[in-house]
Design an enzyme around this catalytic site. Structure first.
Site, PDB file in Angstrom:
ATOM      1  N   CYS A  68      13.211  -3.569  17.366  1.00 35.41           N
ATOM      2  CA  CYS A  68      12.989  -4.926  16.816  1.00 35.41           C
ATOM      3  C   CYS A  68      12.225  -4.878  15.485  1.00 35.41           C
ATOM      4  O   CYS A  68      12.669  -4.251  14.548  1.00 35.41           O
ATOM      5  CB  CYS A  68      12.261  -5.819  17.813  1.00 35.41           C
ATOM      6  N   HIS A  69      11.071  -5.584  15.431  1.00 30.92           N
ATOM      7  CA  HIS A  69      10.259  -5.619  14.215  1.00 30.92           C
ATOM      8  C   HIS A  69       9.417  -4.350  14.034  1.00 30.92           C
ATOM      9  O   HIS A  69       8.648  -4.251  13.071  1.00 30.92           O
ATOM     10  CB  HIS A  69       9.296  -6.818  14.252  1.00 30.92           C
TER      11      HIS A  69
END
Lengths: 134, 134
Positions: A68-69
């Site tokens: 993800c991030h």
């Protein structure tokens, strides 16, 4: 890293207890590091100790996995030049600007670097990490 | 942008009502655009319409102002090459990797681009925006 807290909750409420602070973490004690998603990476990358730990793990050929991030930490660790990665679509531009080749795949393995896009990719993400440990 | 909501609350609880969706926003109706901070920019940059709107405003010489994490939208709008900017320290690497020159100042004005680091810079940030409008 200096928050003074001992207990944390994930975005979905999953509890996590701090067992070690980054200042005391030794590279030689670990086979790899997994960087979580959500907005935690935006906080993590503010600490030079975190970025240095990730970079050193990477340079030593140990597993560096992120989802993800999480890629924001890889950007600030400065290890993405010429690397094939994936990540959450919102940070695609940041990964590319850091010199990475972005692939829209559920998991991308480039040497000791393992990256995935989002929670739906967790089964293959975890499988690749486990394969690398064995 | 397609959230279906009409009312929003800021991080500190300040209410905001949607008056216009980005699809209906016309460049010629505005003198400038202000991109807020917090994690809203991480959402905003996912919409091509938002990035395109900001880029077109910038190219037309209209005011483009942003504070804190707002710089992520400037990255995805692709307007930072060779520009002097500031922003929240956590996104410094993303701004530099996008081609910007990062300055640790309370406000940086480069042509029609006005940027600040954090809420404490709001007085000078707002002053520079108002000066530019006049």
């Amino acid at each position: 890293v200096g928050t003074g807290k001992k207990n944390y909750k994930s975005k979905e409420g999953y509890p996590a207890e701090e067992e070690l602070s980054i200042e005391k973490a030794k590279i030689e004690d670990f086979v790899g590091v997994v960087i979580p998603g959500g907005y935690a990476p935006d906080i993590l990358r503010r600490y030079a100790q975190v970025n240095n730990f990730v970079r050193e793990m990477f340079e030593k050929g140990k597993i560096v996995a992120c989802i993800c991030h999480g890629g924001w930490v890889l950007v600030s660790a400065g290890i993405l030049k010429g690397k094939k990665v994936t990540g959450f679509s919102a940070i695609k531009d940041d990964l590319i600007n850091a010199g990475a080749e972005f692939l829209d795949k559920e998991v991308v393995v480039d040497g000791n670097l393992i990256t995935s896009r989002n929670p739906y990719d967790l089964p293959v993400f975890c499988t690749e990490i486990i394969k690398k440990i064995r």
